[in-house]
Design an enzyme around this catalytic site. Sequence first.
Site, PDB file in Angstrom:
ATOM      1  CB  CYS A  96      16.432  48.293   3.130  1.00 45.18           C
ATOM      2  SG  CYS A  96      15.163  47.873   1.791  1.00 45.18           S
ATOM      3  CB  CYS A 118      14.785  52.299   0.737  1.00 44.10           C
ATOM      4  SG  CYS A 118      14.697  51.500   2.475  1.00 44.10           S
ATOM      5  CE1 TYR A 158      -2.820   2.192   9.193  1.00 40.67           C
ATOM      6  CE2 TYR A 158      -2.735   4.273   8.237  1.00 40.67           C
ATOM      7  CZ  TYR A 158      -2.641   3.613   9.222  1.00 40.67           C
ATOM      8  OH  TYR A 158      -2.044   4.256  10.266  1.00 40.67           O
ATOM      9  CB  CYS A 210      10.825  50.780   2.114  1.00 40.53           C
ATOM     10  SG  CYS A 210      12.010  49.644   1.250  1.00 40.53           S
ATOM     11  CE  LYS A 247       5.269   4.944   7.003  1.00 43.29           C
ATOM     12  NZ  LYS A 247       5.133   6.490   7.189  1.00 43.29           N
ATOM     13  CD  GLU A 307      -2.336  -1.304   2.774  1.00 44.44           C
ATOM     14  OE1 GLU A 307      -3.373  -0.332   3.227  1.00 44.44           O
ATOM     15  OE2 GLU A 307      -1.844  -2.060   3.527  1.00 44.44           O
ATOM     16  CG  ASP A 312       4.600  12.718   5.028  1.00 44.91           C
ATOM     17  OD1 ASP A 312       4.796  12.360   6.203  1.00 44.91           O
ATOM     18  OD2 ASP A 312       5.456  13.434   4.125  1.00 44.91           O
ATOM     19  CE  LYS A 331       9.868   6.064   6.926  1.00 46.83           C
ATOM     20  NZ  LYS A 331       9.000   7.465   7.121  1.00 46.83           N
ATOM     21  CB  CYS A 389      13.177  47.443   5.204  1.00 47.93           C
ATOM     22  SG  CYS A 389      13.341  49.207   4.906  1.00 47.93           S
TER      23      CYS A 389
END
Length: 658
Positions: free
Chosen positions: A397, A400, A217, A420, A110, A108, A112, A304, A415
């Site tokens: 920044c 600016c 499952y 800006c 798997k 089956e 996540d 896996k 900033c």
Amino acid sequence: MDIKTKIIELRQQIDAANQAYHTLDQPLISDAAYDALMNELIELETMYPEYDDPSSPTKKIGGQILDKFEKVTHTTPMMSLSNVFNREELYKFVERVEEVVTSDFVVELKIDGLAVALRYEEGILIQAATRGNGIIGEDITNNVKTIKSIPLKLAKPISIEVRGEIFMPHKSFHRLNQVRENNNESLFANPRNAAAGTMRQLDSQIVAQRGLDVYIYAIVDPLQYVTNHYDALNFLKSLGFKVNPYATLANNKEAIYAAIETFDNLRKTLPYDTDGAVIKVNPYDKYDVIGYTAKSPKWATAYKFQAEIAETTITSITFQVGRTGVITPVAELEPVVVSGTTVSRATLHNEDYIKLKDIRINDQVRIHKAGEIIPEVIDVVMSQRINQQPFEMIQSCPICQTPLRRLEGEADHYCMNESCDAKMIGQMIHFASRVAMDIDGLGEKVIEILYERGFIKTITDIYKLSQYQESLETLPGFGPKKVEKLLLAIEQSKSQPFHKVLFGLGIKHIGAKVSKIITQHFQSIENMYQASLEDIQNIHEIGPEIANSLFSMLKKPDFVEMIRYLKSAGLNFENVQKDIKSHAFNGKTFVLTGKLENYSRDQASDIIESLGGKVTSSVSKLTDYVLAGSDAGSKLKKAEALGIQILDEATFKDMTHA
Ligand SMILES: [Zn+2]
């Protein structure tokens, strides 16, 4: 038909529709028809609380708020599976089992997500619990009930415990992160974290909105019903559970490995994350023969999948400035293909992240897609390092040149320059966006051009644009028609309700929902000016962060000046409350149909709601008015047949002002 029978019949219809849509992926009825059934059921259940039922599909909307999650001791421990990582290890597992008893396996996918145990008594869902440490988990029944693909009532009235995996489909994940971005909230790194974070919510209504899904499952003590695992999956389906469709029988190690390889290709096209394959012995009577280790069964294992990893070079590290001023470092990469798409940039999150992984320009790095979606740098290939200069965070920044600040307790640099360019443009993009003021034709590109040409520097300038109609028409790619449409859209945005305006101003932590709560509470900007910090904090659902952010903004002279201008331009800074009680729309139910010329659907709905009416999606005897635009179809016909009053747009507009 008596009320009780009617209620039961509605519940059955909705359950069947839910199962068809969410479990079988074969919708039976339209969304509108579904909403109509649901609305009718909600109405009846509200009127007749004596017929309440904890397994009614209306419970899927959520609503109960908990203080904490109660602990649950699992009837049978929730064991984890051993892992294998390659073909050799897989073959060893299979050979060990074959020596003992059998070559009959089920393979089956798997999923996540996070494991859940569901207990049903006489066919009714009574408890849902997390895995926890395998022995003791947490009671998440309220949250689980809101997941549409989980049946609250089974097809047979049996008592059974089942197990499955709750997960967040990619579509829900993207939508959730989009909303969080709009609300200036941190984003979830991947769908699994988002699913886990959602299940930790104490307010089940939030869970209901997040679009989680499930695959079931396993059955605890399955032998009363079936003799092998493959039949168990079919039995679960027959009870109304959502079962992943890809389970495959395999009777030797080559067949098992072939199934895994098929899954490994398949998973790249699936709308949800998987992290491997589960291989289980099929006949249940062999389980005790094969036995268990302390932690996991010996008759099953998880293969896996290799997360797809690619190596490439960081050509430079650039910095993005968000509309709140947050600075995000980005790795510019030599383009490379990972999990099927070309990746040329990866977020580096913040200074701490870069220092932790010691990432430098010109480094060879390994990258993958977190949750198969967002490109991320895993680590640096140190043996290839040529750059001896550690990364240094920029101090000012990039747009600016204002010195950056890192706030106490935060990982991000900001900033702090209110004007800006990056912030100003970002703020206007947010203000004009569909979720805020919904100004058609004022998207990112147009805003950037108008900004560079000096037409707009701040939000207030948007409402001065009509003075420059002729100059705008001469801009490359504009033209009279486009300009006229744009100016009309700007004009129409003035009728957006107060909460949309406040949200559009992009104050930190003030998202769409918070904005609604605040404007509902204060009703007008004047009341907000007079509120103390405490007044704001005392509003239900408003935390100290939100309150501080709003309060300090209300004290800023620039902000006050901006609001003064926007108000004089005609934007709503109070909840329009014409004498609702006597208004023709008050207490009336509307259905919108066809294409409206002067309003978006959302705008029309907001107007109706502000005048005390409500909007539903399908026409029934309970409908009072149908607002019909052009190309109205079946709803209009049905309304005519039922003799419901139909409004055209002009009449609607007149009535709103009456
Ligand atoms: Zn700046």
